[in-house]
Write an enzyme that holds these catalytic residues in place. Structure first.
Site, mmCIF file in Angstrom:
data_model
loop_
_atom_site.group_PDB
_atom_site.id
_atom_site.type_symbol
_atom_site.label_atom_id
_atom_site.label_comp_id
_atom_site.label_asym_id
_atom_site.label_seq_id
_atom_site.Cartn_x
_atom_site.Cartn_y
_atom_site.Cartn_z
ATOM 1 C CG ASP A 1 3.651 -14.994 -6.607
ATOM 2 O OD1 ASP A 1 2.888 -15.476 -5.741
ATOM 3 O OD2 ASP A 1 4.686 -14.371 -6.306
ATOM 4 C CB CYS B 1 2.745 -12.083 -4.627
ATOM 5 S SG CYS B 1 3.244 -10.595 -3.751
ATOM 6 N N GLY B 2 3.640 -13.619 -2.324
ATOM 7 C CA GLY B 2 4.171 -13.998 -1.022
ATOM 8 C C GLY B 2 3.934 -12.954 0.047
ATOM 9 N N GLY C 1 2.518 -9.733 -0.861
ATOM 10 C CA GLY C 1 1.501 -8.797 -1.345
ATOM 11 C C GLY C 1 2.104 -7.496 -1.825
ATOM 12 N N GLY D 1 5.003 -6.861 -3.797
ATOM 13 C CA GLY D 1 5.420 -6.815 -5.199
ATOM 14 C C GLY D 1 4.255 -6.767 -6.163
ATOM 15 C CG HIS E 1 -11.637 6.662 3.763
ATOM 16 N ND1 HIS E 1 -10.960 6.891 4.930
ATOM 17 C CD2 HIS E 1 -12.958 6.658 4.096
ATOM 18 C CE1 HIS E 1 -11.817 7.023 5.922
ATOM 19 N NE2 HIS E 1 -13.042 6.882 5.443
ATOM 20 C CG ASN E 2 -7.888 4.984 -0.179
ATOM 21 O OD1 ASN E 2 -7.837 4.255 0.811
ATOM 22 N ND2 ASN E 2 -7.419 6.218 -0.171
ATOM 23 N NE ARG F 1 6.389 -17.518 0.354
ATOM 24 C CZ ARG F 1 7.121 -17.333 -0.732
ATOM 25 N NH1 ARG F 1 7.744 -16.176 -0.920
ATOM 26 N NH2 ARG F 1 7.235 -18.300 -1.621
ATOM 27 N NE ARG G 1 -12.801 13.070 5.237
ATOM 28 C CZ ARG G 1 -13.423 12.086 5.879
ATOM 29 N NH1 ARG G 1 -14.742 12.037 5.855
ATOM 30 N NH2 ARG G 1 -12.763 11.169 6.543
ATOM 31 N NE ARG H 1 -8.298 14.256 1.107
ATOM 32 C CZ ARG H 1 -9.124 14.307 2.128
ATOM 33 N NH1 ARG H 1 -9.862 13.263 2.444
ATOM 34 N NH2 ARG H 1 -9.199 15.393 2.862
#
Length: 156
Positions: A16, A73-74, A76, A78, A106-107, A117, A140, A144
């Site tokens: 943005d 964004c400002g 992060g 939103g 891990h993700n 900001r 593992r 998840r």
């Protein structure tokens, strides 16, 4: 875990108005890593709505125009929430290179988000380098991640 970025991959960037300068600061990092950038805007400091740009990035990943994404964004917050509404997105709001590395290991995050900001450009650059050079460990973590990701084995 890989220690260098795959130059055949394209990374989409979107922001943005608050994230414009940080997005611009990150483009040379991708270039120096040999990674192509798909810049989805915004390109001005005029006020815009971050969900629109999160949606643009999510569509680029869904269409296969990019492998991973960077959002700014400002705060992060939103833009990462907006991105995570899309089932195929695993956006991680990162504040340091450890967060960035673990989001991949891990993700299996496919999008990294920053707050322009709340952090400096140099830290964001370190995060991008870690994000793009770290692979998913699987093992593992696979079970998840599958629960969060449609189309992966074990997902609902």
């Amino acid at each position: 875990m890989s220690d260098q970025a795959d130059s055949s991959k394209i990374v989409a960037l979107a922001c943005d108005h608050a994230g414009l300068e940080m997005k611009r600061a990150l483009l040379p990092v991708l270039e120096e890593m040999g990674v192509a950038a798909l810049d989805l805007g915004t390109d001005t400091s005029d006020s815009v709505d971050y969900p629109d740009f999160a949606d643009r990035l999510a569509q680029a990943l869904a269409d296969g125009r990019a492998e991973r994404g960077i959002l700014v964004c400002g705060s992060g917050i939103g833009i990462s929430i907006a991105a995570n509404r899309h089932a195929h997105i695993r956006a991680a709001l990162c504040h340091n290179s450890t967060d960035a590395r673990l989001s991949r290991q891990h993700n299996d995050a496919n999008v990294i988000a920053f707050g322009a900001r709340t952090m400096g450009d140099e830290v964001a650059k370190e995060c991008v380098r870690a994000f793009l050079t770290t692979g998913f460990e699987g093992g593992r973590h696979e079970r998840r991640v599958s629960k969060m990701s449609p189309g992966r084995p074990g997902s609902a």
